[in-house]
Design an enzyme around this catalytic site. Structure first.
Site, short mmCIF file in Angstrom:
data_model
loop_
_atom_site.label_atom_id
_atom_site.label_comp_id
_atom_site.label_asym_id
_atom_site.label_seq_id
_atom_site.Cartn_x
_atom_site.Cartn_y
_atom_site.Cartn_z
N HIS A 247 0.79 -1.37 0.03
CA HIS A 247 0.09 0.04 0.10
C HIS A 247 0.95 1.35 -0.07
CE1 HIS A 247 -4.00 -2.01 0.70
NE2 HIS A 247 -3.24 -2.72 1.30
N ASP A 310 -0.89 -4.81 6.12
CA ASP A 310 -1.64 -5.78 5.26
C ASP A 310 -1.53 -5.92 3.85
OD1 ASP A 310 -2.41 -2.82 5.14
OD2 ASP A 310 -4.28 -3.24 4.24
N GLU A 311 -2.06 -6.90 3.52
CA GLU A 311 -2.05 -7.24 2.12
C GLU A 311 -0.74 -6.80 1.38
OE1 GLU A 311 -6.77 -6.45 1.23
OE2 GLU A 311 -5.46 -4.43 1.19
N ALA A 312 0.24 -7.27 2.05
CA ALA A 312 1.60 -7.23 1.28
C ALA A 312 1.91 -8.20 0.25
CB ALA A 312 2.69 -7.02 2.31
N SER A 313 1.23 -8.40 -0.83
CA SER A 313 1.30 -9.58 -1.58
C SER A 313 2.38 -9.33 -2.33
CB SER A 313 -0.10 -9.85 -2.57
OG SER A 313 -1.13 -8.85 -2.03
#
Ligand code: TNX
Length: 502
Positions: A247, A310-313
């Site tokens: 993000h 979060d969501e550190a894909s």
């Protein structure tokens, strides 16, 4: 008369109107009516001023306020004599035919008592124009304190930017329901919203747009401090979030040197997630974080800096662990505790770190292990607590990746017993996040937050023994005329019977 039953005396009850439900209510059946000659005394100038200002507007009465008076006024806010059961945030409210006394151990408790008092008065008390009385308060004693110490609302000012005035407006609304933390999501792929003096492009470039390609915006440090001061006047602590390592497109776009390949990506105005990552192997990344967190910590009186996580894909699992391991001590070095989305439990957590659960899946072994090791958790399960989920298939604003969240879905769970292995004293409280991919105006914020934010704050404040959907729905309905009086653009859920004036 021998043999005849004693006449039944109906036990007096308080009207079922207060949200969040108080811990204890004992009604006397009497009524207090505020007269135009009434006076207000308060041991705290801020809370007294807050109450008097609201009452003066709608009643038109003078309601002179004396701070620190020895003789109590018609409405008296006192910092002495509260029962110890009310703790630091609770209060006791006694309403008799001659007046109302609220007692607490701290100003924050008086403020919470004032919210209860206002809810016991006719809805038009919340109007900003003079309305006809009578201004009544039912008689009895309410003794009240919160179940959880963390009762938060999050506003994403990154996907769409909201002005200081808009944030303050939302603060005023959340304060009515005893919120005590405001989590500001200050950075994301689409925007960086606060000036960092040592990295000026973050705001000027990274803050120059938003979802949909609008002008975006950012807070100066003075703006941010104004929000903190305003929140503090409503007994709300600000938790700033700089989301990392994912993000981060707005930051990466602002400084080529932060990118592993040395090339700055363009600004991003779409709504995808998971495509950006800070460069975990780069030494400059940690200088950057140290300076950003340092400036933010210096501006923030509250105990937490939220680091996202979060969501550190696009960050490998091992890089992610390395990253969280390096960032926790940086935050600690600036005197703050880390707060992060529950994904950070993939790394060992410092004992002061607060994890924020957002999944739709009730079992999470990494989080349960962290909880067993002492980590405290704030509950924001997306399928109950996300204010950006649509209410139903038919409602317009919001998303539905976590499902539809109608009022009784927002209310129908127990934060203290939800995620397996993360129960009881592992639970610090509840937060209601409002992501703003589809949210643009204050009217949009209202529509998503009301009535779900009060439902979630009831879960955060009220003892679980009061949990009862029928009672809650009735009390929530009683808020409708109040929101109408205030001009709150709330969602008229068909699950609730809204009284006339709603
Ligand atoms: C997931 S939940 C996100 C956000 C989005 C949100 C939309 C979480 C910690 N991250 O980036 O805005 O879904 O509902």
């Amino acid at each position: 008369m021998l043999g005849s039953p004693a006449p039944a005396i109906a036990a007096a009850t308080f009207p079922n109107v207060v949200v969040p439900a108080p811990a204890s209510e004992v009604a006397t059946g009497t009524t207090f009516t505020l007269a135009s000659s009434a006076t207000v005394t308060s041991d705290d100038a801020n809370v007294g001023g807050y109450l008097a200002a609201i009452l003066r507007k709608s009643t038109g009465y003078a309601l002179p306020l004396t701070v620190g008076a020895t003789t109590p006024g018609t409405i008296a806010l006192s910092l002495s004599g509260a029962p110890s059961s009310v703790g630091t945030e609770g209060y006791q409210l006694v309403s008799s035919p001659t007046g109302v006394v609220i007692r607490a151990t701290q100003a924050t408790g008086l403020f919470h008592g004032v919210q209860t008092l206002l809810q016991l008065m006719p809805a038009s008390v919340m109007s900003s124009a003079v309305k006809p009385g009578p201004w009544t308060v039912p008689g009895g004693t309410i003794t009240d304190w919160p179940r959880f110490g963390y009762r938060g609302a999050m506003l994403d000012v990154a996907r769409h930017f909201f002005s200081v005035a808009q944030v303050e407006h939302y603060i005023d609304e959340m304060a009515l329901y005893k919120v005590n933390y405001l989590h500001l999501h200050l950075s994301d792929d689409q925007g960086w919203r606060i000036v960092i003096n040592s990295w000026p492009n973050l705001a000027t470039h990274g803050g120059s747009t938003e979802v949909g390609g609008g002008a975006g915006g950012y807070y100066t440090q003075a703006d941010y401090q104004a929000i903190i001061a305003y929140a503090s006047s409503r007994y709300i602590t600000v938790v700033p979030e700089i989301d990392m390592p994912g993000h981060t497109n707005a930051a990466l776009s602002s400084y080529a040197s932060l990118n592993c390949n040395g090339v700055a990506p363009g600004l991003y105005t779409g709504t995808d997630v998971g495509f950006s990552s800070l460069c975990v192997s780069l030494a400059l990344t940690y200088t950057f974080i140290d300076q950003v967190v340092g400036e933010l910590a210096a501006l923030t009186p509250g105990p937490y800096i939220h680091i996202g996580g979060d969501e550190a894909s696009s960050t490998s699992a091992s890089d992610y662990q390395t990253f969280i391991n390096k960032v926790q001590p940086i935050v600690a070095a600036h005197g703050k505790a880390v707060m992060g989305w529950h994904n950070i439990a993939a790394a060992p957590l410092a004992s002061s770190t607060l994890a924020q659960f957002w999944d739709t899946n009730k079992s999470n072994s990494a989080l349960a292990a962290a909880a067993a090791n002492g980590t405290k958790v704030v509950m924001s399960p997306a399928n109950h607590a996300y204010l950006d989920m649509k209410y139903t298939r038919k409602t317009k604003l919001g998303q539905n990746w976590a499902g539809y969240v109608e009022v009784n879905t927002a209310y129908g769970w127990d934060p203290g017993n939800y995620v397996s292995g993360v129960t009881g004293s592992s639970v610090a409280g509840v937060e209601a996040p409002l992501w703003t991919e589809t949210i643009v105006t204050s009217a949009d914020i209202d529509q998503m937050a009301f009535p779900r934010l009060p439902a979630l704050m009831e879960l955060g404040w009220s003892q679980y023994s009061t949990h009862n959907t029928t009672s809650f729905d009735q009390r929530l309905g009683a808020q409708g005329p109040r929101w109408a009086a205030m001009g709150v653009n709330y969602y008229k859920s068909t699950q609730i019977t809204w009284p006339s004036g709603s």
